[in-house]
Structures are given as C-alpha cells and as structure tokens.
Design an enzyme around this catalytic site. Structure first.
Site, PDB file in Angstrom:
ATOM      1  N   GLU A 127      29.834  29.509  82.892  1.00 51.55           N
ATOM      2  CA  GLU A 127      31.062  29.996  82.251  1.00 51.55           C
ATOM      3  C   GLU A 127      31.116  29.440  80.831  1.00 51.55           C
ATOM      4  O   GLU A 127      30.403  28.488  80.519  1.00 51.55           O
ATOM      5  CB  GLU A 127      32.282  29.492  83.037  1.00 51.55           C
ATOM      6  N   PRO A 128      32.013  30.003  80.008  1.00 49.72           N
ATOM      7  CA  PRO A 128      32.119  29.488  78.633  1.00 49.72           C
ATOM      8  C   PRO A 128      32.318  27.969  78.604  1.00 49.72           C
ATOM      9  O   PRO A 128      31.813  27.289  77.717  1.00 49.72           O
ATOM     10  CB  PRO A 128      33.350  30.216  78.082  1.00 49.72           C
ATOM     11  N   ILE A 157      24.630  35.635  81.608  1.00 51.33           N
ATOM     12  CA  ILE A 157      24.169  36.077  82.925  1.00 51.33           C
ATOM     13  C   ILE A 157      22.913  36.947  82.800  1.00 51.33           C
ATOM     14  O   ILE A 157      22.935  38.028  82.206  1.00 51.33           O
ATOM     15  CB  ILE A 157      25.288  36.844  83.679  1.00 51.33           C
ATOM     16  N   ARG A 268     -12.823  32.788  66.275  1.00 50.86           N
ATOM     17  CA  ARG A 268     -12.482  32.555  64.868  1.00 50.86           C
ATOM     18  C   ARG A 268     -13.399  31.492  64.248  1.00 50.86           C
ATOM     19  O   ARG A 268     -13.595  30.434  64.843  1.00 50.86           O
ATOM     20  CB  ARG A 268     -11.018  32.098  64.802  1.00 50.86           C
ATOM     21  N   GLY A 339      -3.204  29.193  63.671  1.00 53.68           N
ATOM     22  CA  GLY A 339      -2.874  29.117  62.240  1.00 53.68           C
ATOM     23  C   GLY A 339      -1.890  30.208  61.856  1.00 53.68           C
ATOM     24  O   GLY A 339      -0.961  30.515  62.625  1.00 53.68           O
ATOM     25  N   GLU A 363      18.983  27.446  84.654  1.00 56.98           N
ATOM     26  CA  GLU A 363      18.863  26.876  86.008  1.00 56.98           C
ATOM     27  C   GLU A 363      18.816  25.347  85.970  1.00 56.98           C
ATOM     28  O   GLU A 363      18.101  24.698  86.723  1.00 56.98           O
ATOM     29  CB  GLU A 363      17.705  27.507  86.769  1.00 56.98           C
TER      30      GLU A 363
END
Ligand code: CAA
Length: 379
Positions: A127-128, A157, A268, A339, A363
């Site tokens: 919740e907030p 949510i 690379r 990079g 969670e």
C-alpha cells in the site's frame, strides 16, 4: 548429497530454454522500450504448462516440484524478467496460496483457470503507506454479514491490469492488529474496483505494475481465503515461497548477463587479442561465474527444502538476499565487459542491469530478508 538433475528436470530446463530463445528473445527490447505487456507470450506459456507448474493436475496444473519451477524461472529470466515476474506471481503467490489454503469452491472457480494461464492472478499486499511494514494495512474489509465491504488503495501491483483475479490483503478488525487481517479474492469488474495508473518503471518494463482502488466493493464471504483473521499469516507464508521464485529470477538475470559477457569476450578484440585473453576480463568472468554458482546452490537448496516439506523460511530469504545482490554485481560487470556496447539497448545487458534492481525490492527488500534470516537464527 546428489547435485545431479533428473531426466525430468533437464527436460523442463530445456523446454524453458527453447521457449525463451524462440519466443521471448525476439521482441524483448521492443517490449521493454514500449512497456508492452507480453500477452501472447504468457498465453503460450500457459499452454505449455509454465503458469501453474506446481499445481496438482486435478486442478489443471503441471504437478511438478519446486526444483522444476526454479529451473524454468532461471531460463525464462535469462531472456525476459518482465515475463518471469508474471510467471512467478501467478505460480508462487496466487496458485500456490489458493491451492494450499483456498476452499474447494475457490479452487474449482479460480485455480483451475489460473493454472492454465487462461486467467492471470495478482497478489496485493503493498500500500502507499505499507510496503515493508506489512502489518500496517490501511485497506479495510468491513464485515457486513455475508460479504465484506472493501475500501482502500494498493500500490505497485504486478499484473495490475493484465490480471483478472486479485488476492487482496485487508484489515477487518484493527484492534486485533495482524490477526484482524483477511485475504479476499476480488475479480476484475466487481463494482467499485478500479485499476489505477500504470507505473513507468526503471526495469521489468514489459510487466504491468499498477495501483488499484477499491470503493465500497462488495466481496462475498465465500471469497475469503481461510478462516477469519488468517490473511496476514496467509500473506507471510505465501511470500516465503514467492521469495524462492524471485531468487531464481535474480539468478536467471545474472546468468543471462554472464552468458552474454562470456560470448562477447570471445568475439571482441582489443589490443590485438580477444577480450577473453586478457587477465582483467578472465578474473571478472571467474568472479561472476562463482557468484552465480553460489546463488544457484542457495536457490536449489531452498526449493529442495520446500519439496521435502522441510522448513524453508530462512533458506528462501537467504537465496533471495544473495541472488538479488549478485544480480546487481554480475549485471554491472557484464555491462563493463561490453564497454560502450553494454550501455546501449541492442546488447541486452543494460536491460538486465536495470531489471536486476527490482529483485532487491519486491517480495521483501534486502533489509526484510535480513530481518527474516536473523529472526530465524535467533529464535
Ligand atoms: N512466515 C510465516 N509467518 C510469519 C513470517 C514468515 N516469514 N514472518 C512473520 N510471520 C508471522 C509471525 O509469526 C506473526 O504471527 P503470530 O503472531 O501468529 O505468531 C505475524 O506474522 C507477525 O509477525 P511479526 O510480529 O514478526 O511482524 P512484523 O510486523 O514485525 O514484521 C515482516 C513482519 C517479516 C517484516 C513482514 O511484515 C514482511 O515480510 N514484510 C515484507 C512484506 C513484503 O514482502 N512485501 C512485498 C509485497 S508482495 C510483492 O512484492 C508481490 C509482487 O507484486 C511481485
């Protein structure tokens, strides 16, 4: 002690790997950029049995163990953590909670369709003003006889809009504190239930994260999970298992980034030889691989304990704590090895680095995992 995966486990792992490569990799960058929910991909995952993996086949599930689940979660998360969070919430929080504690009627009505991915579920605790401090629920479920009157707001949510079935944790009797909390099944479309704004997130941008608003929503008593006042215990117990899912997600994100970095280092060239021939890069790869293996051991241990019906609360919290930590480190190193290429979308590792952060937050934050672990150690 047996570290060998069974034939069945290897088959599940391969199926998830193939699905991720063939169905998730194409379009993953676009879904992330456009914040596009992977609707078609989730539908296919339901058909393949990935949305209700551990559910009893009599409720249309796969009847698999938790090891199979974490293997699949790791493979899916290597490619697309936005998909794996939807998978994790549906499997660990919604299907598991309903199968373990739901009534037969609830299993018939909801679980059977959630286990096939026909319906998607959401688990609504935050919740907030009550994220980590989950006992401080402000959403109320007033007892009105044969129904509850639900009022309040839920935040952040997962599957907020894509879900059809929502498990809402709400306070019925504040005087009883956490023992006055209930878990209620709310369907999308119930009058008074509104899906609020979609969050514009740093990572897992393909998943849909919303706030939810409830104004005088009448929820039948038959939709309560377990006895009156069981809601907080339901949430905590369900989250214990959910943490194994998120730990395997973090592991997959790390492993995905590592595999890309390993491949890149062999292709690379710098200063006349492959990156992989430079000791500075070799040492990075060695550290990354060691951390990933250690996280995998913790994740598999937690899943194994759950399958063996042993206490797994500490093991799950340790797995989530460690795997989410190394996901930060490994993805950052993967960007470093790439990079400049690592900093652009095309090479995938920047997305994995952004996705990794949420595994330390949802969670239960890193700090919550430490609380859970230390309480288990000291009790
Ligand atoms: N397992 C089972 N029961 C537990 C538990 C656990 N891990 N932790 C606590 N409990 C039980 C306690 O035994 C106690 O019950 P009794 O009174 O019957 O003994 C009750 O819960 C209250 O416990 P505490 O007094 O310890 O409660 P607390 O307020 O001090 O703290 C907490 C508990 C562990 C911090 C808990 O609030 C918590 O886990 N918070 C984190 C919540 C969380 O994970 N939120 C994530 C939101 S869901 C999400 O992210 C899903 C998604 O969309 C991806």
């Amino acid at each position: 002690m047996n570290f060998q995966l069974t034939e069945e486990h290897l088959a599940v792992q391969q199926a998830a790997r193939d699905f991720a490569q063939n169905e998730l990799l194409p379009g993953v960058i676009e879904r992330d950029t456009e914040q596009k929910f992977p609707k078609d991909q989730i539908k296919k995952m339901g058909e393949l049995g990935f949305m209700g993996m551990m559910v009893d086949p009599k409720y249309n599930g796969g009847g698999m163990d938790s090891i199979s689940y974490v293997l699949a979660m790791e493979e899916i998360s290597k490619i697309d953590a936005s998909v794996s969070v939807c998978m994790s919430v549906n499997n660990s929080l919604v299907c598991w909670g309903l199968e373990k504690y739901g009534s037969e009627e609830q299993k018939e009505k909801y679980l059977k369709r959630l286990a096939t991915g026909e319906l998607i579920g959401a688990f609504c605790l935050s919740e907030p003003e009550a994220g980590s401090d989950a006992t401080s629920q402000r959403t109320t479920a007033e007892d009105k006889g044969d129904y509850y009157l639900l009022n309040g707001t839920k935040n952040w949510i997962t599957n907020g809009n894509s879900a059809s079935v929502y498990i809402i944790i709400a306070q019925t009797d504040a005087a009883k504190k956490h023992k006055g909390i209930n878990a209620l099944i709310v369907e999308k479309g119930m009058p008074g239930f509104v899906v609020g704004k979609k969050e514009d997130k740093m990572g897992i941008r393909g998943s849909d994260t919303h706030s939810l608003m409830f104004t005088d929503v009448k929820v039948p008593k038959a939709n309560r999970i377990g006895d009156d006042g069981f809601g907080f215990s339901f949430a905590m117990t369900t989250l214990n298992g959910g943490r194994i899912g998120i730990a395997s997600q973090a592991l997959g994100i790390a492993a995905g980034a590592y595999e890309l970095a390993l491949k890149y280092s062999k292709e690379r060239k710098a200063f006349g030889k492959n990156l992989s021939e430079h000791q500075a890069i070799q040492f990075k790869l060695a550290d990354m691989a060691t951390k990933i293996d250690a996280a995998r051991l913790l994740v598999h241990q937690a899943a194994w304990r759950k399958d063996q019906k042993q206490d797994f609360v500490k093991a799950a919290a340790m797995a989530k704590l460690f795997a989410s930590q190394i996901a930060q480190e490994v993805t950052s190193e993967a960007v470093q090895i790439h990079g400049g290429y690592g900093y652009v979308k095309e090479y995938h590792v920047e997305r994995l680095m952004r996705d990794a952060k949420i595994t330390q937050i949802y969670e239960g934050t890193t700090e919550i995992q430490k609380m859970v672990i230390s309480r288990e150690l000291l009790k």
